[in-house]
Design an enzyme around this catalytic site. Structure first.
Site, PDB file in Angstrom:
ATOM      1  N   HIS A 105       0.784  -1.187   0.211  1.00  0.00           N
ATOM      2  CA  HIS A 105       0.174   0.027  -0.039  1.00  0.00           C
ATOM      3  C   HIS A 105       0.788   1.274  -0.211  1.00  0.00           C
ATOM      4  O   HIS A 105       0.573   2.147   0.801  1.00  0.00           O
ATOM      5  CB  HIS A 105      -1.068   0.032   1.266  1.00  0.00           C
ATOM      6  CG  HIS A 105      -2.006  -1.079   1.106  1.00  0.00           C
ATOM      7  ND1 HIS A 105      -2.625  -1.468  -0.067  1.00  0.00           N
ATOM      8  CD2 HIS A 105      -2.771  -1.634   1.900  1.00  0.00           C
ATOM      9  CE1 HIS A 105      -3.760  -2.535   0.218  1.00  0.00           C
ATOM     10  NE2 HIS A 105      -3.655  -2.606   1.292  1.00  0.00           N
ATOM     11  N   HIS A 175      -9.693   2.156   0.855  1.00  0.00           N
ATOM     12  CA  HIS A 175      -9.599   0.648   1.675  1.00  0.00           C
ATOM     13  C   HIS A 175     -10.806   0.750   2.781  1.00  0.00           C
ATOM     14  O   HIS A 175     -10.402   0.508   3.900  1.00  0.00           O
ATOM     15  CB  HIS A 175      -8.392   0.748   2.214  1.00  0.00           C
ATOM     16  CG  HIS A 175      -7.820  -0.639   2.717  1.00  0.00           C
ATOM     17  ND1 HIS A 175      -8.530  -1.550   3.436  1.00  0.00           N
ATOM     18  CD2 HIS A 175      -6.666  -1.205   2.060  1.00  0.00           C
ATOM     19  CE1 HIS A 175      -7.732  -2.698   3.570  1.00  0.00           C
ATOM     20  NE2 HIS A 175      -6.763  -2.461   2.782  1.00  0.00           N
ATOM     21  N   GLU A 309     -11.966  -3.334  -3.104  1.00  0.00           N
ATOM     22  CA  GLU A 309     -10.959  -2.221  -3.262  1.00  0.00           C
ATOM     23  C   GLU A 309     -10.803  -2.324  -4.890  1.00  0.00           C
ATOM     24  O   GLU A 309     -10.084  -3.287  -5.453  1.00  0.00           O
ATOM     25  CB  GLU A 309      -9.409  -2.471  -2.800  1.00  0.00           C
ATOM     26  CG  GLU A 309      -9.780  -2.650  -1.266  1.00  0.00           C
ATOM     27  CD  GLU A 309      -8.590  -3.197  -0.663  1.00  0.00           C
ATOM     28  OE1 GLU A 309      -7.307  -2.836  -0.710  1.00  0.00           O
ATOM     29  OE2 GLU A 309      -8.676  -4.283   0.091  1.00  0.00           O
TER      30      GLU A 309
END
Length: 343
Positions: A105, A175, A309
């Site tokens: 991420h 998220h 996502e």
């Protein structure tokens, strides 16, 4: 006005955070400038009662302490990059690793932990902006990102735009952990996904191939079913990550289209996820925990939410055969995700 901006405390290192409240019809959303994170999203259930359908924490510091990226904008590159490295035009870029030898991420100082500027750009819309400097977490180029959040009577639209002065990679997603009942397990929610294949992974959650058929596997959501119906079936892919944490390759490849439909089993709230990205990561909160600070004094635990996502598959920078995802000078990263609600 239907947009309000108010102070919302500070981060652990003292950076000021603001909260943005958007209202449109019966729907209300709250977003903060730390990580452009969705703090709450309230929609009516089938009886007209308002339900907050996203998990979250009380303060910005709680988001930092607990982790999990709840509600946060994720980047510069969402999901995992193997070996925390990739190459562009023959040049290797080494990234900051934050999950073993991988980067997850965007790294330890990814976009989720940056303070965005915010500007009201419409009666029910705000633009969050952040410029990532060349070399941040190892990525090349100065990347300027604008994330416009628009609340409509249907739901929330997230429009991501970015430009960079060097060739780079970019993969922005949100998220949020959704629980359409407002709490409790999310595994009785019903889910439909418009995908004939999913992306299998190894023990490190790195893809081993782009696409494997869902036919005859627990990954087949082409007919709506409870999220938890097959989650504990004997299946190596589920056992490797403790549930679902996999990309689904969406059937229709171009344009904004319906990717998934999630239904709260108790509330009757239906959420449609629309996207123009090629994939969607389904994550069943297999590792969700909260030491303290959950909204309303709640206790969060495993499988209490579900993430949908929209993204490029994990490790795509190391697989040019999966498609060209390089963002070059003069080009614009331009993608949209919509969460539409009804009951």
């Amino acid at each position: 006005m239907s947009v309000q901006i108010t102070p919302f405390g500070s981060t652990q290192d003292g950076r000021a955070v603001e909260k943005v409240t958007l209202r449109q019809g019966k729907i209300e959303a709250e977003v903060m400038t730390l990580g452009a994170a969705i703090l709450s999203l309230r929609v009516p259930d089938r009886s007209g009662q308002m339900v907050d359908v996203v998990l979250g924490y009380e303060t910005p510091a709680d988001y930092e302490r607990n982790g999990g990226y709840l509600g946060m904008l994720v980047g510069r590159y969402a999901n995992r990059i193997s070996g925390a490295a990739f190459s562009i035009d023959g040049k290797v870029y080494h990234l900051a690793a934050n999950e073993g030898t991988k980067q997850l991420h965007g790294g330890p100082e990814g976009f989720s932990f940056q303070i965005f500027s915010v500007e009201v750009v419409g009666e029910n819309a705000v633009a969050f902006r952040y410029t990532a400097p060349d070399g941040e977490n190892g990525y090349p180029g100065n990347l300027s990102l604008t994330a416009t959040y628009t609340l409509t009577e249907k739901g929330l639209t997230l429009h991501y735009e970015a430009v960079c002065d060097q060739p780079t990679v970019c993969n922005i997603t949100n998220h949020s952990y959704f629980n359409l009942n407002g709490g409790g397990t999310a595994m009785d929610h019903l889910l439909w996904i418009d995908a004939d294949s999913f992306t299998p992974v190894d023990a490190e959650s790195i893809p081993t191939a782009l696409a494997s058929p869902v036919e005859g596997t627990p990954f087949d959501f082409r007919q709506e079913k409870p999220l938890g119906r097959d989650i504990d079936e004997p299946c190596e892919q589920l056992e490797l990550v403790g549930g679902y944490d996999h990309n689904f390759v969406l059937r229709r490849e171009e344009g904004l289209r319906l990717a998934a439909r999630l239904t709260g089993d108790r509330s009757g709230i239906v959420m449609e996820t629309w996207t123009d990205k090629p994939g969607m990561q389904l994550y069943t909160a297999n590792g969700l925990t909260a030491a303290k600070g959950a909204k309303g004094g709640a206790t969060y635990g495993r499988r209490m939410g579900v993430c949908l996502e929209t993204n490029f598959p994990a490790d795509s920078p190391n697989h040019p055969e999966w498609g060209d995802i390089i963002l070059r000078p003069g080009e614009r990263y331009d993608y949209t995700t919509e969460y539409r609600f009804y009951s």
